[in-house]
Design an enzyme around this catalytic site. Structure first.
Site, mmCIF file in Angstrom:
data_model
loop_
_atom_site.group_PDB
_atom_site.id
_atom_site.type_symbol
_atom_site.label_atom_id
_atom_site.label_comp_id
_atom_site.label_asym_id
_atom_site.label_seq_id
_atom_site.Cartn_x
_atom_site.Cartn_y
_atom_site.Cartn_z
ATOM 1 N N HIS A 203 1.014 5.193 6.734
ATOM 2 C CA HIS A 203 0.843 5.761 5.365
ATOM 3 C C HIS A 203 0.947 7.153 5.575
ATOM 4 O O HIS A 203 0.889 7.839 6.725
ATOM 5 C CB HIS A 203 -0.824 5.362 5.034
ATOM 6 C CG HIS A 203 -0.937 3.908 5.066
ATOM 7 N ND1 HIS A 203 -1.417 2.825 5.664
ATOM 8 C CD2 HIS A 203 -0.365 3.260 3.911
ATOM 9 C CE1 HIS A 203 -1.211 1.758 5.582
ATOM 10 N NE2 HIS A 203 -0.803 1.796 4.224
ATOM 11 N N SER B 19 0.812 -1.152 -0.157
ATOM 12 C CA SER B 19 -0.079 -0.020 -0.039
ATOM 13 C C SER B 19 0.917 1.336 0.049
ATOM 14 O O SER B 19 0.253 2.347 -0.310
ATOM 15 C CB SER B 19 -0.981 -0.144 1.378
ATOM 16 O OG SER B 19 -0.253 -0.102 2.486
ATOM 17 N N ASP C 7 -3.253 6.369 12.216
ATOM 18 C CA ASP C 7 -2.593 5.609 11.211
ATOM 19 C C ASP C 7 -1.132 6.135 11.133
ATOM 20 O O ASP C 7 -1.175 7.624 10.353
ATOM 21 C CB ASP C 7 -3.203 5.401 9.847
ATOM 22 C CG ASP C 7 -2.403 4.764 8.674
ATOM 23 O OD1 ASP C 7 -1.122 4.381 9.101
ATOM 24 O OD2 ASP C 7 -3.062 4.482 7.867
#
Ligand SMILES: *[C@@H]1O[C@H](CO)[C@@H](O)[C@H](O)[C@H]1NC(C)=O
Ligand SMILES: *[C@@H]1O[C@H](CO)[C@@H](O)[C@H](O)[C@H]1NC(C)=O
Ligand SMILES: *[C@@H]1O[C@H](CO)[C@@H](O)[C@H](O)[C@H]1NC(C)=O
Ligand SMILES: *[C@@H]1O[C@H](CO)[C@@H](O)[C@H](O)[C@H]1NC(C)=O
Ligand SMILES: *[C@@H]1O[C@H](CO)[C@@H](O)[C@H](O)[C@H]1NC(C)=O
Ligand SMILES: *[C@@H]1O[C@H](CO)[C@@H](O)[C@H](O)[C@H]1NC(C)=O
Length: 393
Positions: free
Chosen positions: A372, A124, A369
């Protein structure tokens, strides 16, 4: 296992005449992908290390595009849309100590991609870098001559007038694994199959610019399960447990073997992006005991900062393996420059995969998070560095 491994070794102890890690790129011939030239160690010394530098504030040229302008950013990365109150994280430019990197030129990039395919392969984080590249290019392409489509593991952005594609292929371990489903891949007991790169590799054949990454998914503990025989679901499958470093090293050696066998160094370029750092524990940078990247709006100032996870040992594995490469792989060493950027993560400003519980909502640190990155943001710099390496002015 032994027999197989020694064959790897034979392959990578081959003579390393003229092989360099950071392909020094010659001036580009228009509409051709510049291929790296082989240079002597003496020449390499003079080369500017674009990954060694500092962040400088730049309110005039940053961000390189606006979040709302780029429809391709997935809702897990659109921080402003999800209520992030500050924008400072968008206003930094990377300044190498010894030189200046060229401005990203979307027209030049598209011209060089004419009739060609560029593909990001990995997890990702590489998907984020892929989307950043699409956003950097899309303003230069009229509305009706581009498309963006996902089918399973492959996402393809097409610039029709250029007959060019920029693609992303989901393969978090590069090798075949039990986490390969592009949608359903949240498996805690991760397994990779030894040597199994062709399952994914057949989808990368013929690509002109390949950008690999792999790291995050290996970080499950000190050891890793490697499948030797049988299928992932088999009761009587044969597996070995090896250290994470060994498993990782095996994967990137397999990747290199695939590259040597399938890519033509005179026509194509291969990049390998180093580990994207996370900011999960504030104590790493002298912050509070239970904190993480949540509520961080400033970067880490200590230029020596490195962090606490196994980045160092994995970097060692990468150094050992890539230095033996017989193919000129361009290494994008973004780990340290990204390590300073505890301010650049999506934190709580993203679409959540599942609804949050009242307990989580009461404690935002618990669901921030810190892996990311918001777009526009840090990953645009990774692509500026890729651009610089591609055209090395
Ligand atoms: C970008 O590249 C194109 C094609 O090479 C060139 O014509 C143009 O002058 C460049 N733009 C800038 C701002 O350098
Ligand atoms: C478009 O690009 C592909 C490679 O990506 C190439 O095989 C094909 O021939 C090109 N088509 C035209 C019309 O140039
Ligand atoms: C998606 O890919 C599969 C095989 O990879 C193919 O059979 C199918 O036609 C594709 N679907 C679309 C909508 O392109
Ligand atoms: C690449 O080009 C060089 C010189 O132009 C040539 O000697 C070499 O054989 C080529 N390599 C491949 C793999 O085609
Ligand atoms: C966020 O950080 C600021 C200082 O940088 C502090 O005043 C504030 O209390 C913090 N907010 C939370 C919810 O931790
Ligand atoms: C990448 O950069 C880090 C620090 O900036 C350095 O320690 C490491 O050796 C570099 N890795 C490679 C393969 O050059």
């Amino acid at each position: 296992m032994k027999g197989r491994l020694s064959r790897y070794h034979l392959l990578f102890i081959a003579p390393l005449v003229g092989v360099i890690l950071y392909g020094e790129d010659k001036f580009c011939i228009f509409r051709r992908i510049p291929t790296p030239s082989y240079s002597s160690t003496a020449e390499k010394k003079k080369e500017c290390d674009v990954f060694s530098g500092r962040w400088v504030r730049d309110e005039t040229t940053r961000p390189l595009y606006e979040e709302w302008e780029c429809p391709y950013i997935q809702p897990q990365l659109t921080c402003q849309e999800h209520g992030r109150p500050d924008r400072d994280y968008q206003r930094w430019r990377w300044q190498p100590h010894q030189c200046t990197i060229p401005s990203f030129n979307a027209t030049l990039m598209l011209e060089s991609l004419r009739g060609k395919r560029m593909m990001y392969v990995g997890d990702s984080l590489n998907r984020g870098q892929f989307v950043s590249m699409v956003c950097l290019l899309h303003r230069s392409i009229p509305e009706d001559s581009k498309s963006f489509e996902t089918n399973g593991s492959l996402t393809v952005f097409t610039a029709k007038d250029y007959n060019a594609t920029v693609e992303f292929y989901w393969a978090p371990f590069l090798l075949e694994s039990n986490s390969d489903d592009a949608v359903v891949h949240r498996i805690s007991d991760r397994i990779v199959r030894r040597g199994s790169i062709n399952k994914h590799g057949k989808h990368w054949k013929g690509v002109d610019i390949l950008v690999f990454n792999t790291y995050l998914w290996w970080m499950t503990g000190l050891s890793f399960n490697v499948l030797i025989r049988g299928s992932f679901e088999d009761e009587d499958k044969e597996m070995v447990k090896v250290t994470t470093e060994e498993a990782y090293g095996m994967a990137i050696k397999t990747m290199m073997r695939w590259i040597v066998k399938n890519m033509d160094p005179n026509k194509s370029r291969v990049f390998f992006t180093s580990m994207s750092p996370s900011h999960l524990k504030s104590i790493d940078w002298g912050g509070e005991v239970n904190g993480n990247c949540y509520n961080e709006t400033r970067m880490i100032e200590d230029s020596e900062y490195w962090g606490s996870d196994c980045r160092k040992s994995i970097m060692g594995v990468i150094e050992r393996v890539l230095s033996k490469s017989t193919y000129p792989i361009t290494f994008l060493n973004i780990t340290q420059l990204s390590g300073y950027r505890k301010d650049a993560h999506t934190s709580i400003y993203k679409q959540q995969w599942s609804p949050l519980t009242p307990e989580q909502l009461a404690n935002p640190v618990s669901y921030a998070d810190c892996v990311h990155w918001c777009l526009p943001g840090l990953q645009d710099t990774w692509n500026e560095l890729l651009f610089a390496k591609l055209f090395q002015f």
